[in-house]
Design an enzyme around this catalytic site. Sequence first.
Site, PDB file in Angstrom:
ATOM      1  N   PHE A 198       0.658  -1.191  -0.173  1.00 27.57           N
ATOM      2  CA  PHE A 198       0.195   0.115  -0.067  1.00 27.57           C
ATOM      3  C   PHE A 198       0.998   1.266   0.009  1.00 27.57           C
ATOM      4  CE2 PHE A 198      -2.560   3.155   1.874  1.00 27.57           C
ATOM      5  CZ  PHE A 198      -3.801   2.937   1.074  1.00 27.57           C
ATOM      6  N   ASP A 199       1.770   1.064   0.968  1.00 29.96           N
ATOM      7  CA  ASP A 199       2.733   2.495   0.895  1.00 29.96           C
ATOM      8  C   ASP A 199       3.580   2.598  -0.429  1.00 29.96           C
ATOM      9  OD1 ASP A 199       1.981   3.016   3.405  1.00 29.96           O
ATOM     10  OD2 ASP A 199       3.487   2.162   4.710  1.00 29.96           O
ATOM     11  N   CYS A 257      29.395 -12.028  26.616  1.00 29.23           N
ATOM     12  CA  CYS A 257      27.855 -11.807  26.708  1.00 29.23           C
ATOM     13  C   CYS A 257      27.299 -13.106  26.896  1.00 29.23           C
ATOM     14  CB  CYS A 257      27.470 -11.251  25.333  1.00 29.23           C
ATOM     15  SG  CYS A 257      25.798 -10.707  25.155  1.00 29.23           S
ATOM     16  N   LYS A 296      -5.452 -14.931  -7.021  1.00 29.10           N
ATOM     17  CA  LYS A 296      -4.164 -14.066  -7.318  1.00 29.10           C
ATOM     18  C   LYS A 296      -3.067 -14.758  -6.351  1.00 29.10           C
ATOM     19  CE  LYS A 296      -2.222  -9.801  -8.246  1.00 29.10           C
ATOM     20  NZ  LYS A 296      -0.976  -9.896  -7.737  1.00 29.10           N
ATOM     21  N   CYS A 315      24.110  -3.288  24.970  1.00 24.39           N
ATOM     22  CA  CYS A 315      24.025  -4.515  24.884  1.00 24.39           C
ATOM     23  C   CYS A 315      22.964  -4.718  26.276  1.00 24.39           C
ATOM     24  CB  CYS A 315      24.920  -5.693  24.889  1.00 24.39           C
ATOM     25  SG  CYS A 315      24.344  -7.268  24.880  1.00 24.39           S
ATOM     26  N   CYS A 373      24.904  -7.706  28.303  1.00 22.77           N
ATOM     27  CA  CYS A 373      26.246  -7.427  28.951  1.00 22.77           C
ATOM     28  C   CYS A 373      26.639  -5.941  29.174  1.00 22.77           C
ATOM     29  CB  CYS A 373      27.251  -8.177  28.310  1.00 22.77           C
ATOM     30  SG  CYS A 373      27.687  -7.525  26.547  1.00 22.77           S
TER      31      CYS A 373
HETATM   32  S1  IVH Z   1      -2.590 -13.024 -15.448  1.00 21.76           S
HETATM   33  C1  IVH Z   1      -1.471  -9.898 -18.727  1.00 21.76           C
HETATM   34  N1  IVH Z   1      -3.458 -14.739 -13.311  1.00 21.76           N
HETATM   35  O1  IVH Z   1      -0.236 -10.887 -10.932  1.00 21.76           O
HETATM   36  C2  IVH Z   1      -1.837 -10.561 -17.316  1.00 21.76           C
HETATM   37  N2  IVH Z   1      -1.736 -13.067 -12.849  1.00 21.76           N
HETATM   38  O2  IVH Z   1      -0.441  -8.070 -11.173  1.00 21.76           O
HETATM   39  C3  IVH Z   1      -1.146 -11.860 -16.970  1.00 21.76           C
HETATM   40  N3  IVH Z   1      -0.782 -13.210 -10.709  1.00 21.76           N
HETATM   41  O3  IVH Z   1       2.506 -10.781 -13.188  1.00 21.76           O
HETATM   42  C4  IVH Z   1      -1.241 -12.022 -15.527  1.00 21.76           C
HETATM   43  N4  IVH Z   1      -1.957 -14.879 -10.100  1.00 21.76           N
HETATM   44  O4  IVH Z   1       2.437 -12.577 -11.326  1.00 21.76           O
HETATM   45  C5  IVH Z   1      -2.389 -13.708 -13.756  1.00 21.76           C
HETATM   46  N5  IVH Z   1      -4.195 -15.901 -11.751  1.00 21.76           N
HETATM   47  C6  IVH Z   1      -3.387 -15.098 -12.170  1.00 21.76           C
HETATM   48  C7  IVH Z   1      -2.287 -14.740 -11.332  1.00 21.76           C
HETATM   49  C8  IVH Z   1      -1.595 -13.499 -11.975  1.00 21.76           C
HETATM   50  C9  IVH Z   1      -1.112 -14.211  -9.629  1.00 21.76           C
HETATM   51  C10 IVH Z   1       0.343 -12.398 -10.683  1.00 21.76           C
HETATM   52  C11 IVH Z   1       1.324 -12.317 -11.766  1.00 21.76           C
HETATM   53  C12 IVH Z   1       1.088 -11.113 -12.543  1.00 21.76           C
HETATM   54  C13 IVH Z   1       0.736 -10.236 -11.700  1.00 21.76           C
HETATM   55  C14 IVH Z   1      -0.236  -9.026 -11.945  1.00 21.76           C
END
Ligand code: IVH
Length: 705
Positions: A69-70, A465, A149, A441, A444
């Site tokens: 997020f950061d 230590c 993912k 430390c 120690c």
């Molecule tokens: S499709 C053109 N499917 O997420 C798109 N990617 O943010 C190709 N990843 O580089 C990626 N699970 O390393 C796809 N079910 C999935 C995935 C996936 C993890 C990763 C992958 C990709 C990144 C994209």
Amino acid sequence: MCTVIAVHITHNQFHFILSSCFFITFPLKTYLRSMSPAEAKNRIETLSSEIKQHNYNYYVLAMPSISDFDFDKKLEELVQLEKQFPEFADPDSPTQQVGGFITKEFITVKHKWPMLSLGNTYNEQELLDFDQRIRKAIGDNFEYVCELKFDGLSMSLTYEQGKLVRAVTRGDGVQGDDVTANVRTINTIPKKLHQSDFPQHFEIRGEVFMHLKAFERLNNERVENGETPYANPRNFASGTIKMQDSAEVAKRPLDCFLYFLYTDNIIYKTHWESLQAVKNWGFQVNEHSRLCHTINDVFEFINLWDKKRFGLSYDIDGIVIKVNSYAQQQELGFTAKSPRWAIAYKFKAEQAETELLSVSYQVGRTGAVTPVANLKPVFLAGTTVKRATLHNADEIEKRLKLHTGDWVYVEKGGEIIPKITGVNLDKRKPGAEAIAYITSCPACGTLLERKEGEAAFYCPNDEGCPPQIVGKMQHFIDRKAMNIDGLGDETIETLYQKGFINHISDIYSLKDHSGELKLMDRFGEKSITNMLEGIEKSKEMPFDKVLFGLGIRYVGATVAKKLAVHFKNVDKLAAASFDELITAEEIGERIAISILDYFKDERHKEEIEKLKAHGLQFVTEEKEVSLASETLSGKTFIISGVFAKYSRDELTNIIEQNGGKIVSSISAKLNYLVAGDNMGPAKLEKATKLNIPIITDDDLLAMIG
Ligand code: IVH
């Protein structure tokens, strides 16, 4: 500004999408508008260099030091600033790259189809917007495929005539590292396909990852060896794939789910059909993917996995949503960095807020000091959390800027010990003092030191230590080192406190104190006998176990084995130069320097002499082996690079078993150089100059028939 934005932080970092500014918040916009051009120029430069460093930490070191997020927030700020002040936008800006780095050690391969990233969304509205964009472009008649993912590293596999010929990392999206030898060690990736209806040439992409159980086991081993643990399974997988020795990779179980097929001519109409086909060809496709007809089906899938993800044996960090039809994918096309037909919905990490009670410091056997946050107990993802790692001084003073009594956000990812991801500044107590890292430390009192280039502070008092002294002896008796029966960590602690033992070698003098030991409270006659027998028996442990037990920094069990095989005895190892050390398999610069440092210290040499006098093994037992043949008799060899089928040790054995000799440096007298993948260019050049025959492992096998 940070208090407003940093309310939730995702667990693993993933880079990045710029085309749709998803989570820009009002305060960020206001803040940017109020900037003068000079301020903007300055900020652009700072952000660019910070982001480049984070990319390097992430892609090359596989050790990110910032949350997803950061990272996204910084990148977003840079995008906005470059938009507002295009005169300061550098063509080299990280906003102009897909992300990633090429590492030097592997051969670089250009991707036939660029490996793009995906747009990220963190909330439902953004997903609805994505759905609307698609409807506007192609109408309402389409389907989505929803997939998990996977939180690993993407890999592109090329198959020709049904055989795996190349595996390449994503790299910078345009070109990546050829890591074929390492990928071949992954059991679930087929090396040869059995069905016959696959195209003669195709590429398939997927995610290489490590299961949580393997991650925990291997990371614990690293901690025990005094090595830095990986922050999460993704980094472990990525660090593993970039190792030079594929035999070592094979010991770290990796897995792979495949999720995208590329062929020269379209053979299936939809992504879903392709997934079913590649499954039949023998690829591992994730069983949880689902064909969805409406965006509501997609939300249902997301909500289901937001809850169920903790039950999986691997980490996922979101859901990928793809338009199913290839024709429609083509119609939708791509932005510069990502397809318009797919998006990643990223889960918010499980997070809780709690009060920081105190910071305590632990000293390990190597003298490294680790800060730990003691927290007001809070329930998080199924367990009560009371402590969190703080990593090092920079984490406390620079990244989190912790103050006494702060309310902090804790988050649990793949790792067991949770981490603090941020501070709720709204709850900071007036007059709260910044927490300063200790200077001496806690055990120690010695002034702590920080070595150049290292994040951790060390207590240099290794001889005096207590936690270091006890830790070293506990390491020595450990199951993976000398495995001394009848002697455990607690006994070591007691024996140290009572003044019986101070060094490893003192353990072997305990037999002279059995009378005194019997007078001690918790030592019965039987347990003393068992312990002394266990100690005597340990004298039979092989050299590599003793070497590992000595606790030389970075010399884990595997490295100790390699050293024992290569140098055969401790005297040769102690006398080895830097160049000689790095010719040994798996020994890099860092390990070599640590070994040199260790043997430079006279106290260590004395300790080894004492252990020798006690009868411990400091020589590798040469097994009387009858030669398999004399075919290579009189011939000298050097083995270099990585090999798909054998480790370098195995090839050494093969050569020696057939009468050949391994030598350590290339000279005109050398008969053969056995070359694997990724051999150092200097070696290759020298061998070529001297006209030395360069052969493959297959050539070697052919020579001995
Ligand atoms: S499709 C053109 N499917 O997420 C798109 N990617 O943010 C190709 N990843 O580089 C990626 N699970 O390393 C796809 N079910 C999935 C995935 C996936 C993890 C990763 C992958 C990709 C990144 C994209």
